[in-house]
Design a protein around this motif. Structure first.
Motif, PDB file in Angstrom:
ATOM      1  N   UNK A  62       6.911  -7.766  -1.787  1.00 18.98           N
ATOM      2  CA  UNK A  62       6.591  -8.488  -3.320  1.00 18.98           C
ATOM      3  C   UNK A  62       5.230  -9.055  -3.392  1.00 18.98           C
ATOM      4  N   UNK A  64       1.691  -6.717  -2.589  1.00 20.01           N
ATOM      5  CA  UNK A  64       0.170  -5.536  -2.262  1.00 20.01           C
ATOM      6  C   UNK A  64       0.218  -5.731  -1.177  1.00 20.01           C
ATOM      7  N   UNK A  67      -3.029  -6.395   0.002  1.00 18.69           N
ATOM      8  CA  UNK A  67      -3.668  -7.806   0.377  1.00 18.69           C
ATOM      9  C   UNK A  67      -3.062  -8.784   1.555  1.00 18.69           C
ATOM     10  N   UNK A 172      -9.669   1.282   2.998  1.00 19.05           N
ATOM     11  CA  UNK A 172     -10.043  -0.359   2.748  1.00 19.05           C
ATOM     12  C   UNK A 172     -10.654  -1.285   3.793  1.00 19.05           C
TER      13      UNK A 172
ATOM     14  N   UNK B 179       1.520  -3.200  -7.735  1.00 14.62           N
ATOM     15  CA  UNK B 179       1.130  -3.799  -6.475  1.00 14.62           C
ATOM     16  C   UNK B 179      -0.150  -2.783  -6.608  1.00 14.62           C
ATOM     17  N   UNK B 182      -3.791  -3.797  -7.076  1.00 17.26           N
ATOM     18  CA  UNK B 182      -4.805  -4.409  -5.973  1.00 17.26           C
ATOM     19  C   UNK B 182      -5.385  -3.419  -6.093  1.00 17.26           C
ATOM     20  N   UNK B 183      -5.302  -1.417  -5.650  1.00 24.54           N
ATOM     21  CA  UNK B 183      -6.277  -1.363  -5.683  1.00 24.54           C
ATOM     22  C   UNK B 183      -6.912  -1.007  -5.990  1.00 24.54           C
ATOM     23  N   UNK B 185      -9.015  -2.648  -6.613  1.00 26.41           N
ATOM     24  CA  UNK B 185     -10.208  -3.290  -6.220  1.00 26.41           C
ATOM     25  C   UNK B 185     -11.669  -2.328  -6.225  1.00 26.41           C
ATOM     26  N   UNK B 186     -11.386  -1.069  -5.634  1.00 25.06           N
ATOM     27  CA  UNK B 186     -12.468  -0.765  -4.743  1.00 25.06           C
ATOM     28  C   UNK B 186     -13.524   0.081  -6.383  1.00 25.06           C
ATOM     29  N   UNK B 193      -6.547  -9.493  -5.709  1.00 21.76           N
ATOM     30  CA  UNK B 193      -7.409  -8.580  -4.845  1.00 21.76           C
ATOM     31  C   UNK B 193      -8.873  -8.833  -4.551  1.00 21.76           C
ATOM     32  N   UNK B 217       0.832 -13.182  -6.135  1.00 21.02           N
ATOM     33  CA  UNK B 217       0.760 -11.814  -6.216  1.00 21.02           C
ATOM     34  C   UNK B 217       2.042 -12.642  -6.068  1.00 21.02           C
TER      35      UNK B 217
END
Lengths: 239, 242
Positions: A62, A64, A67, A172, B179, B182-183, B185-186, B193, B217
């Motif tokens: 649930x 990502x 995170x 990341x 989901x 969230x990426x 954010x780069x 995030x 989330x």
């Protein structure tokens, strides 16, 4: 398209391949063990085992992956308990943090695939085995496991490919892998397409190889579905 | 109340030193960028599915390449491509038409939702294609028999059923969208995030912020899967289930 720059990009991105492959291989193999464990907990019928497994699957599917990785890499380090524990030499390293997040994540998704495979074993097969006098581990090894493996394999192949893609998030947390190297070239030269094309080609090649390998394994594991070989032509009729 | 809970509430609440409002705002940004990406993905997905099913060889080849390549490479790579590629394209237009100089950057929100749309469209295309295959041939034959032209058949008979059969798969695509957001954010877009990271960095309490972000989330994914279940039940209300 500048071929010299393309070749240069290739030479600069290729050193990231071992990291991508290592993260995938480690997290998929350890994750599979955890996935089987979680699936066994879900199917145990014991509430005390069932609920922790349910919670793990719910939380890791649930949220990502990014995170989860940040929580392990940035979040855990602020606790004195963690910094003095035996795990600290590992949790300090971005590699093991990325591995931990990937592994726990794939365990959650994988456990549902394994559980689905186990639930797909037809009751009749188990009944027949019991009627023949098999039980316990013998029943599992001879009847349940082979059928469940074949049922779960296509889904698990997809999961492995998703994991190859997910290793890109390791960039990341400062790890140097294919996507990270491509991003570095893109953000320093502002020439987007060459680096993108090289990285995309590498991922596509890896994923194609994995898809073929899984398909080959599936073929090898299901000889009973291959159909009879074509009959030899009857040469007498030719005369 | 235990001391850690009081401290947590002071940090994450809505008081003068609380980050609660910012976190909720970031959650709203996550929902906004994911839903715009999902909508764009529906457009790309429908186009690609149509290309695959049209029988037109070039359209089918383009659609197959799109879905195969995008589903085979990491979403992060697509985000970098759109963010920097979009900036390069904008800069090129800028030089060509206005004689401008220097770097023109693509707004992070636009880059984010376009990237999410491109990747999600590839998955949605497969969902639409599968749903189209589930529409009974007899229905289309019947529509043709009563004299409906092609577009009317598509609108009255095919589209409603494709949407109905696609709903469960679209629910999965929406979760992928969330989901993937969230990426983004780069690119510097302050979504959930990024906001959790910023909060953690400035208060030196990454754990509380990232855990709160993860909880938000979970709230979003749980609520939206509930909504999709409701929509599915409503879409299936005219169908007899075995």
């Amino acid at each position: 398209m500048d071929l010299a720059f393309l070749a240069d990009c290739f030479l600069r991105i290729v050193p990231g391949i071992p990291m991508t492959l290592a993260l995938t291989a480690l997290s998929v193999s350890v994750g599979l063990v955890f996935a089987c464990l979680l699936a066994a907990m879900r199917l145990s019928g014991n509430t005390l085992l069932d609920w922790p497994a349910r919670l793990h699957v719910f939380v890791f599917r649930g949220t990502p992956l990014a995170i989860q990785m940040f929580l392990i890499y940035f979040g855990l380090a602020q606790f004195e308990v963690v910094r003095t524990s035996v795990l600290w030499p590992y949790l300090r390293e971005p590699f093991w943090c990325a591995f931990g997040a990937l592994m726990l994540n794939t365990a959650a998704y994988g456990s549902e695939i394994v559980r689905g495979g186990l639930l797909a074993v037809p009751c009749g097969e188990v009944e027949a085995a019991r009627a023949c006098g098999m039980s316990g581990f013998l029943l599992f090894r001879r009847i349940v496991a082979p059928i469940a493996l074949r049922r779960a394999l296509p889904g698990y192949g997809n999961e492995i490919i998703l994991m190859v893609k997910a290793t890109s998030l390791a960039s990341m947390v400062t790890l140097v892998e294919v996507t990270g190297l491509a991003a570095r070239i893109i953000s320093t030269t502002y020439r987007v397409f060459e680096a993108f094309a090289v990285a995309a080609a590498i991922y596509l090649a890896i994923n194609f190889a994995i898809a073929r390998a899984v398909a080959a394994l599936e073929w090898w594991l299901s000889p009973h579905l291959r159909g009879a070989p074509p009959p030899a032509p009857d040469l007498r009729l030719a005369h | 109340m235990p001391a850690w809970l009081v401290a947590y509430w002071e940090l994450m609440g809505f008081g003068p030193r609380g980050w609660g409002a910012l976190m909720l705002q970031a959650a709203a940004m996550t929902v906004a960028v994911s839903s715009s990406g999902f909508a764009l993905g529906a457009l790309f997905g429908a186009l690609a599915a149509w290309g695959r099913l049209s029988g037109h060889r070039i359209a089918a080849a383009i659609a197959t390449t799109y879905t195969t390549v995008i589903r085979g490479i990491p979403e992060l790579l697509v985000i970098y491509l759109v963010f920097f590629g979009g900036a390069a394209a904008l800069g090129w237009f800028h030089r060509l038409f206005w004689g401008g100089e220097g770097f023109v950057s693509l707004p992070a929100f636009v880059a984010g939702f376009v990237a999410v749309g491109i990747s999600n469209g590839a998955y949605q295309a497969e969902v639409f294609r599968g749903a189209h295959a589930a529409v009974a041939r007899g229905e289309i034959e019947a529509a043709r028999a009563v004299g409906m032209p092609r577009w009317l058949i598509a609108r009255r008979i095919v589209a409603p059923q494709v949407l109905r059969f696609a709903l469960p798969g679209l629910g999965n695509c929406w979760q992928l969208c969330l989901k993937e957001s969230a990426l983004i954010s780069v690119t510097g877009l302050v979504e959930l995030l990024r906001q959790s990271f910023i909060g953690g960095r400035s208060t030196r309490d990454f754990f509380s912020f990232l855990l709160t972000g993860a909880a938000l989330y979970l709230v979003i994914t749980t609520l939206s899967s509930g909504l999709f279940a409701l929509a599915e039940r409503r879409a299936m209300r005219g169908l007899r289930r075995a």
